[in-house]
Design an enzyme around this catalytic site. Structure first.
Site, PDB file in Angstrom:
ATOM      1  N   LYS A 106     -11.334  -1.842  18.520  1.00 53.00           N
ATOM      2  CA  LYS A 106     -10.077  -2.639  19.000  1.00 53.00           C
ATOM      3  C   LYS A 106     -10.006  -2.611  20.212  1.00 53.00           C
ATOM      4  O   LYS A 106      -8.688  -2.823  20.674  1.00 53.00           O
ATOM      5  CB  LYS A 106      -9.111  -2.013  18.064  1.00 53.00           C
ATOM      6  CG  LYS A 106      -9.512  -1.380  16.449  1.00 53.00           C
ATOM      7  CD  LYS A 106      -8.558  -1.564  15.592  1.00 53.00           C
ATOM      8  CE  LYS A 106      -9.114  -1.412  13.618  1.00 53.00           C
ATOM      9  NZ  LYS A 106      -7.736  -1.858  12.788  1.00 53.00           N
ATOM     10  N   ASN A 132       1.004  -1.286  -0.092  1.00 52.11           N
ATOM     11  CA  ASN A 132      -0.201   0.179  -0.350  1.00 52.11           C
ATOM     12  C   ASN A 132       1.364   1.504  -0.403  1.00 52.11           C
ATOM     13  O   ASN A 132       1.952   1.482   0.161  1.00 52.11           O
ATOM     14  CB  ASN A 132      -0.794  -0.170   1.018  1.00 52.11           C
ATOM     15  CG  ASN A 132      -0.065  -0.095   2.669  1.00 52.11           C
ATOM     16  OD1 ASN A 132       0.358   1.119   2.844  1.00 52.11           O
ATOM     17  ND2 ASN A 132      -0.411  -1.404   3.402  1.00 52.11           N
ATOM     18  N   LYS A 163       9.274 -18.005  -9.282  1.00 46.30           N
ATOM     19  CA  LYS A 163       8.551 -16.282 -10.034  1.00 46.30           C
ATOM     20  C   LYS A 163       7.750 -17.481 -11.123  1.00 46.30           C
ATOM     21  O   LYS A 163       7.645 -18.342 -11.635  1.00 46.30           O
ATOM     22  CB  LYS A 163       9.325 -15.938 -10.709  1.00 46.30           C
ATOM     23  CG  LYS A 163       8.583 -14.867 -11.771  1.00 46.30           C
ATOM     24  CD  LYS A 163       9.722 -13.901 -12.313  1.00 46.30           C
ATOM     25  CE  LYS A 163       9.036 -12.940 -12.974  1.00 46.30           C
ATOM     26  NZ  LYS A 163       9.630 -12.484 -14.491  1.00 46.30           N
TER      27      LYS A 163
HETATM   28  N1  CTP Z   1      -4.020  -1.992  12.499  1.00 42.97           N
HETATM   29  C1  CTP Z   1      -3.317  -3.101  12.496  1.00 42.97           C
HETATM   30  N2  CTP Z   1      -3.785  -4.691  12.004  1.00 42.97           N
HETATM   31  C2  CTP Z   1      -4.316  -5.020  11.085  1.00 42.97           C
HETATM   32  C3  CTP Z   1      -5.476  -3.460  10.618  1.00 42.97           C
HETATM   33  C4  CTP Z   1      -5.070  -2.730  11.277  1.00 42.97           C
HETATM   34  O1  CTP Z   1      -3.101  -3.087  13.721  1.00 42.97           O
HETATM   35  N3  CTP Z   1      -4.260  -6.156  10.704  1.00 42.97           N
HETATM   36  C5  CTP Z   1      -4.420  -1.177  12.535  1.00 42.97           C
HETATM   37  C6  CTP Z   1      -3.922   0.109  12.150  1.00 42.97           C
HETATM   38  O2  CTP Z   1      -2.037   0.568  11.991  1.00 42.97           O
HETATM   39  C7  CTP Z   1      -3.863   1.851  12.856  1.00 42.97           C
HETATM   40  C8  CTP Z   1      -6.019   0.858  12.704  1.00 42.97           C
HETATM   41  O3  CTP Z   1      -5.403  -0.722  12.657  1.00 42.97           O
HETATM   42  O4  CTP Z   1      -3.543   1.363  14.279  1.00 42.97           O
HETATM   43  C9  CTP Z   1      -7.099   0.842  11.912  1.00 42.97           C
HETATM   44  O5  CTP Z   1      -6.079   0.543  10.573  1.00 42.97           O
HETATM   45  P1  CTP Z   1      -7.001   1.227   9.511  1.00 42.97           P
HETATM   46  O6  CTP Z   1      -6.147   0.308   8.173  1.00 42.97           O
HETATM   47  O7  CTP Z   1      -6.997   2.495   9.132  1.00 42.97           O
HETATM   48  O8  CTP Z   1      -8.109   0.271   9.466  1.00 42.97           O
HETATM   49  P2  CTP Z   1      -8.931  -1.369   9.470  1.00 42.97           P
HETATM   50  O9  CTP Z   1      -8.549  -2.215  11.038  1.00 42.97           O
HETATM   51  O10 CTP Z   1      -8.071  -1.854   8.065  1.00 42.97           O
HETATM   52  O11 CTP Z   1      -9.786  -1.251   9.120  1.00 42.97           O
HETATM   53  P3  CTP Z   1     -10.928  -0.818   7.690  1.00 42.97           P
HETATM   54  O12 CTP Z   1     -10.008  -2.139   6.357  1.00 42.97           O
HETATM   55  O13 CTP Z   1     -12.432  -0.859   7.906  1.00 42.97           O
HETATM   56  O14 CTP Z   1     -10.919   0.343   7.343  1.00 42.97           O
END
Ligand code: CTP
Length: 399
Positions: free
Chosen positions: A340, A208, A287
């Site tokens: 969370k 990402n 690959k």
């Molecule tokens: N996070 C995490 N582990 C994951 C996904 C997210 O620890 N597998 C944490 C990120 O580091 C951040 C928070 O959760 O602190 C929110 O991440 P975000 O990407 O905004 O949300 P998601 O939990 O991925 O939910 P969504 O995709 O529905 O927005």
């Protein structure tokens, strides 16, 4: 915003004081300049007036409306930098001589003072200069030591003004210490940052747009405030702040393991990482060849949620999460806070150009049990400062 008094002395390095002034302004501070008569021979007062947007103090007697300008300025300043500091002005500081506006101002200051010396190597090595330096150091004057290099006089040796970056950082550190003290001394903070890479085969992965800038800025701020920082970082191309205990990882699974290990014995965790939510079910060991084995569909499986995992284990420790959203920012952030189980969510709207991945600014809102606190768009360093202020409050409140 702090108020910085900048004393410019008469040396060829005086022109570098212009850049130092700009660096301090860029960090959000207001600067007033005082110059010795010799300094004005190297750089005109107009330059410093235009840059600082304030009159420059050069004369004790011709200041309309202010009969004691050196005292007024000393009462205004939170911190003072002498740059470049000549052997002569350092000698006057050590002896307590105030025979012009700049040195009288220095004599009247009771705030932290730093000097950034610059001079010929023999003047620097002179026993009198070294004795004055020792006196200043003993009186807690901060010294931004000169470097070894080619000097303006053609000599090579010690006496070259330290780099603009180093001088600005030294002043900023003094300001930070003044504002916050070392409020995180003795605390260990886990910070995760950057993206994760989820392998499809040995050369392809799902990633990402995270750059790690926010997490690294928070790590730098926590270090400045005295914390030990365990920085668990996904693949990024920026340098880790000096002093961080850097633990490099690639995938979400590795990041989870590294965070769990780092969280042992730590006081808090800040989860800034853009952890992949999904990872390929199978990773090819070679690959993949499009002519032989087509990959029209990559089957994915959900990764573990690191923030939720740490929050479940935290006990009375503090865990802060992020919520990167493109719409309904606050309501999604509230939902993440509840789902969370962390103490605070830092929400940001990544659909905005001034707050998206890779930007040097961010517009955040703090979302916690007490409500929502929206901030204006700020440079990442200031956002980091606000986040560490919150962490510091949470740690203080819990211990
Ligand atoms: N996070 C995490 N582990 C994951 C996904 C997210 O620890 N597998 C944490 C990120 O580091 C951040 C928070 O959760 O602190 C929110 O991440 P975000 O990407 O905004 O949300 P998601 O939990 O991925 O939910 P969504 O995709 O529905 O927005």
């Amino acid at each position: 915003m702090s108020k910085v008094g900048l004393v410019v002395c008469g040396g060829i390095a005086a022109y570098k004081a212009c850049e130092v002034l700009r660096g301090l302004q860029k960090a959000g501070h207001d600067v007033h300049v005082a110059m010795t008569a010799d300094a004005t021979k190297f750089v005109g007062t107009v330059t410093f007036e235009a840059l600082s947007k304030h009159p420059v103090l050069t004369d004790l007697y011709n200041q309309p409306g202010d009969p004691i300008p050196h005292i007024t300025l000393s009462e205004w300043a939170d911190v003072v930098l002498v740059c470049p500091a000549t052997a002569n002005v350092m000698a006057k500081m050590a002896a307590g001589i105030g025979d012009d506006a700049a040195t009288s101002f220095l004599l009247a200051c009771d705030c932290p003072v730093l000097v950034a010396p610059a001079m010929n190597v023999r003047m620097w090595k002179n026993a009198a200069t070294q004795a004055n330096l020792a006196t200043l150091r003993q009186r807690n004057v901060g010294i931004v030591m000169p470097e070894v290099g080619l000097l303006a006089c053609g000599d090579i040796g010690e006496g070259k003004l330290a780099s603009v970056d180093e001088i600005v950082s030294s002043v900023l550190e003094t300001i930070y210490r003044q504002e916050h003290g070392l409020d995180l001394a003795g605390k260990t903070i886990v910070i995760n940052a950057g993206p994760t890479h989820e392998a499809i085969d040995p050369v392809r992965f799902i990633a990402n747009a995270s750059t790690g800038k926010m997490g690294y800025a928070i790590a730098a701020e926590a270090l400045r405030r005295g914390a030990q920082v365990r920085l668990v970082s996904g693949p990024v191309s920026i340098e880790a702040p000096r002093g961080a205990d850097l633990r490099k990882v690639t995938s979400a699974a590795q990041m989870l393991d590294a965070c769990l290990e780092a969280f042992e014995g730590a006081d808090a965790a800040i989860c800034t990482a853009a952890v992949a939510d999904y990872t390929p079910k199978k990773v090819a060991d070679h690959k993949l060849k499009k002519t032989v084995e087509r990959v029209d569909v990559v089957e994915l499986t959900e990764t573990a949620d690191i923030l939720a995992t740490l929050s479940a284990k935290k006990g009375d420790r503090v865990v802060i999460g992020f919520a990167a959203e493109t719409n309904d920012v606050i309501s999604y952030a509230k939902a993440k806070l509840a789902r969370k189980g962390c103490d605070l969510v830092v929400a940001n709207d990544v659909s905005r150009a001034d707050s998206t991945f890779g930007s040097d600014t961010s517009r955040i809102a703090f979302v916690d049990a007490n409500g929502v606190d929206e901030q204006e768009t700020l440079p990442l360093s200031q956002v980091a400062e606000l986040i560490i202020d919150r962490l510091s409050q949470l740690l203080g409140g819990k211990r």
